[in-house]
Design a protein around this motif. Structure first.
Motif, PDB file in Angstrom:
ATOM      1  N   LYS A   4      33.443  73.819  70.851  1.00  0.00           N
ATOM      2  CA  LYS A   4      32.704  72.787  70.127  1.00  0.00           C
ATOM      3  C   LYS A   4      32.510  73.247  68.685  1.00  0.00           C
ATOM      4  O   LYS A   4      32.004  74.328  68.429  1.00  0.00           O
ATOM      5  CB  LYS A   4      31.345  72.548  70.781  1.00  0.00           C
ATOM      6  N   PHE A   5      32.937  72.403  67.769  1.00  0.00           N
ATOM      7  CA  PHE A   5      32.726  72.646  66.352  1.00  0.00           C
ATOM      8  C   PHE A   5      31.643  71.701  65.874  1.00  0.00           C
ATOM      9  O   PHE A   5      31.561  70.560  66.311  1.00  0.00           O
ATOM     10  CB  PHE A   5      34.022  72.400  65.570  1.00  0.00           C
ATOM     11  N   LYS A   6      30.799  72.182  64.958  1.00  0.00           N
ATOM     12  CA  LYS A   6      29.692  71.383  64.438  1.00  0.00           C
ATOM     13  C   LYS A   6      29.825  71.256  62.925  1.00  0.00           C
ATOM     14  O   LYS A   6      30.376  72.130  62.273  1.00  0.00           O
ATOM     15  CB  LYS A   6      28.353  72.063  64.734  1.00  0.00           C
ATOM     16  N   ASP A   7      29.278  70.192  62.413  1.00  0.00           N
ATOM     17  CA  ASP A   7      29.151  69.997  60.963  1.00  0.00           C
ATOM     18  C   ASP A   7      30.479  70.235  60.244  1.00  0.00           C
ATOM     19  O   ASP A   7      30.571  71.064  59.361  1.00  0.00           O
ATOM     20  CB  ASP A   7      28.052  70.911  60.420  1.00  0.00           C
ATOM     21  N   ALA A  40      44.767  70.725  63.713  1.00  0.00           N
ATOM     22  CA  ALA A  40      45.689  69.899  64.501  1.00  0.00           C
ATOM     23  C   ALA A  40      44.985  68.652  65.036  1.00  0.00           C
ATOM     24  O   ALA A  40      45.546  67.553  65.022  1.00  0.00           O
ATOM     25  CB  ALA A  40      46.280  70.712  65.637  1.00  0.00           C
ATOM     26  N   GLU A  41      43.750  68.802  65.492  1.00  0.00           N
ATOM     27  CA  GLU A  41      42.985  67.656  66.004  1.00  0.00           C
ATOM     28  C   GLU A  41      42.666  66.667  64.886  1.00  0.00           C
ATOM     29  O   GLU A  41      42.756  65.453  65.071  1.00  0.00           O
ATOM     30  CB  GLU A  41      41.696  68.146  66.660  1.00  0.00           C
ATOM     31  N   LEU A  42      42.326  67.167  63.706  1.00  0.00           N
ATOM     32  CA  LEU A  42      42.036  66.278  62.573  1.00  0.00           C
ATOM     33  C   LEU A  42      43.297  65.545  62.118  1.00  0.00           C
ATOM     34  O   LEU A  42      43.239  64.373  61.736  1.00  0.00           O
ATOM     35  CB  LEU A  42      41.436  67.073  61.415  1.00  0.00           C
ATOM     36  N   LYS A  43      44.447  66.208  62.176  1.00  0.00           N
ATOM     37  CA  LYS A  43      45.698  65.553  61.798  1.00  0.00           C
ATOM     38  C   LYS A  43      46.082  64.473  62.800  1.00  0.00           C
ATOM     39  O   LYS A  43      46.715  63.486  62.430  1.00  0.00           O
ATOM     40  CB  LYS A  43      46.811  66.586  61.660  1.00  0.00           C
ATOM     41  N   LYS A  44      45.687  64.627  64.070  1.00  0.00           N
ATOM     42  CA  LYS A  44      45.916  63.566  65.061  1.00  0.00           C
ATOM     43  C   LYS A  44      45.086  62.331  64.716  1.00  0.00           C
ATOM     44  O   LYS A  44      45.522  61.205  64.912  1.00  0.00           O
ATOM     45  CB  LYS A  44      45.510  64.036  66.456  1.00  0.00           C
ATOM     46  N   ARG A  45      43.878  62.540  64.199  1.00  0.00           N
ATOM     47  CA  ARG A  45      42.999  61.428  63.849  1.00  0.00           C
ATOM     48  C   ARG A  45      43.466  60.700  62.595  1.00  0.00           C
ATOM     49  O   ARG A  45      43.214  59.513  62.441  1.00  0.00           O
ATOM     50  CB  ARG A  45      41.570  61.934  63.619  1.00  0.00           C
ATOM     51  N   HIS A  46      44.066  61.429  61.666  1.00  0.00           N
ATOM     52  CA  HIS A  46      44.522  60.850  60.395  1.00  0.00           C
ATOM     53  C   HIS A  46      45.977  61.253  60.154  1.00  0.00           C
ATOM     54  O   HIS A  46      46.261  62.098  59.302  1.00  0.00           O
ATOM     55  CB  HIS A  46      43.642  61.354  59.239  1.00  0.00           C
ATOM     56  N   PRO A  47      46.924  60.657  60.889  1.00  0.00           N
ATOM     57  CA  PRO A  47      48.315  61.133  60.826  1.00  0.00           C
ATOM     58  C   PRO A  47      49.027  60.883  59.495  1.00  0.00           C
ATOM     59  O   PRO A  47      49.954  61.603  59.155  1.00  0.00           O
ATOM     60  CB  PRO A  47      49.000  60.363  61.955  1.00  0.00           C
ATOM     61  N   LYS A  48      48.601  59.903  58.718  1.00  0.00           N
ATOM     62  CA  LYS A  48      49.313  59.572  57.479  1.00  0.00           C
ATOM     63  C   LYS A  48      48.683  60.203  56.248  1.00  0.00           C
ATOM     64  O   LYS A  48      49.132  59.955  55.131  1.00  0.00           O
ATOM     65  CB  LYS A  48      49.370  58.049  57.305  1.00  0.00           C
ATOM     66  N   GLU A  49      47.645  61.017  56.438  1.00  0.00           N
ATOM     67  CA  GLU A  49      46.942  61.620  55.310  1.00  0.00           C
ATOM     68  C   GLU A  49      46.991  63.137  55.415  1.00  0.00           C
ATOM     69  O   GLU A  49      47.092  63.685  56.496  1.00  0.00           O
ATOM     70  CB  GLU A  49      45.477  61.166  55.291  1.00  0.00           C
ATOM     71  N   GLY A  50      46.907  63.791  54.278  1.00  0.00           N
ATOM     72  CA  GLY A  50      46.795  65.239  54.263  1.00  0.00           C
ATOM     73  C   GLY A  50      45.358  65.638  54.558  1.00  0.00           C
ATOM     74  O   GLY A  50      44.422  64.902  54.269  1.00  0.00           O
ATOM     75  N   ILE A  51      45.170  66.818  55.152  1.00  0.00           N
ATOM     76  CA  ILE A  51      43.833  67.296  55.516  1.00  0.00           C
ATOM     77  C   ILE A  51      43.579  68.622  54.803  1.00  0.00           C
ATOM     78  O   ILE A  51      44.402  69.534  54.863  1.00  0.00           O
ATOM     79  CB  ILE A  51      43.716  67.515  57.045  1.00  0.00           C
ATOM     80  N   GLU A  52      42.439  68.725  54.130  1.00  0.00           N
ATOM     81  CA  GLU A  52      41.990  69.982  53.535  1.00  0.00           C
ATOM     82  C   GLU A  52      40.613  70.299  54.108  1.00  0.00           C
ATOM     83  O   GLU A  52      39.643  69.588  53.838  1.00  0.00           O
ATOM     84  CB  GLU A  52      41.909  69.874  52.014  1.00  0.00           C
ATOM     85  N   LEU A  53      40.548  71.336  54.910  1.00  0.00           N
ATOM     86  CA  LEU A  53      39.297  71.717  55.554  1.00  0.00           C
ATOM     87  C   LEU A  53      38.359  72.335  54.528  1.00  0.00           C
ATOM     88  O   LEU A  53      38.754  73.213  53.756  1.00  0.00           O
ATOM     89  CB  LEU A  53      39.592  72.714  56.679  1.00  0.00           C
ATOM     90  N   VAL A  54      37.106  71.859  54.491  1.00  0.00           N
ATOM     91  CA  VAL A  54      36.131  72.373  53.523  1.00  0.00           C
ATOM     92  C   VAL A  54      35.196  73.368  54.208  1.00  0.00           C
ATOM     93  O   VAL A  54      35.062  74.503  53.773  1.00  0.00           O
ATOM     94  CB  VAL A  54      35.318  71.218  52.892  1.00  0.00           C
ATOM     95  N   SER A  55      34.563  72.952  55.319  1.00  0.00           N
ATOM     96  CA  SER A  55      33.666  73.860  56.039  1.00  0.00           C
ATOM     97  C   SER A  55      33.452  73.372  57.465  1.00  0.00           C
ATOM     98  O   SER A  55      33.666  72.206  57.770  1.00  0.00           O
ATOM     99  CB  SER A  55      32.313  73.976  55.327  1.00  0.00           C
ATOM    100  N   TYR A  56      33.027  74.313  58.322  1.00  0.00           N
ATOM    101  CA  TYR A  56      32.684  73.984  59.705  1.00  0.00           C
ATOM    102  C   TYR A  56      31.852  75.120  60.283  1.00  0.00           C
ATOM    103  O   TYR A  56      31.808  76.218  59.715  1.00  0.00           O
ATOM    104  CB  TYR A  56      33.939  73.748  60.562  1.00  0.00           C
ATOM    105  N   LYS A  57      31.196  74.829  61.395  1.00  0.00           N
ATOM    106  CA  LYS A  57      30.424  75.850  62.137  1.00  0.00           C
ATOM    107  C   LYS A  57      30.856  75.803  63.587  1.00  0.00           C
ATOM    108  O   LYS A  57      31.258  74.762  64.082  1.00  0.00           O
ATOM    109  CB  LYS A  57      28.927  75.545  62.054  1.00  0.00           C
ATOM    110  N   LYS A  58      30.768  76.924  64.252  1.00  0.00           N
ATOM    111  CA  LYS A  58      31.100  76.958  65.680  1.00  0.00           C
ATOM    112  C   LYS A  58      29.841  76.892  66.497  1.00  0.00           C
ATOM    113  O   LYS A  58      28.798  77.267  66.105  1.00  0.00           O
ATOM    114  CB  LYS A  58      31.843  78.236  66.032  1.00  0.00           C
TER     115      LYS A  58
END
Length: 58
Positions: A4-7, A40-58
């Motif tokens: 589980k990832f948060k925020d 990979a999960e974020l790219k499944k949600r937005h397949p036509k856009e590039g993804i740049e991860l900014v921050s997350y918590k576990k």
């Protein structure tokens, strides 16, 4: 193994204009426990856009 990832905060980059849109998800359960599994999960949600991860918590 599921984790589980948060925020999660990431930018969605439009391919044509390179415009960035900041997006936030409060909770997300992902198969795997690494940053690459999260991307990979974020790219499944937005397949036509590039993804740049900014921050997350576990």
């Amino acid at each position: 193994m599921q984790s589980k990832f948060k925020d999660i905060r990431y930018d969605r980059v439009q391919p044509a204009t390179k415009a960035k849109h900041r997006t936030h998800i409060a909770f997300l359960t992902v198969n795997g426990d690494t940053e690459s599994a999260l991307l990979a999960e974020l790219k499944k949600r937005h397949p036509k856009e590039g993804i740049e991860l900014v921050s997350y918590k576990k």
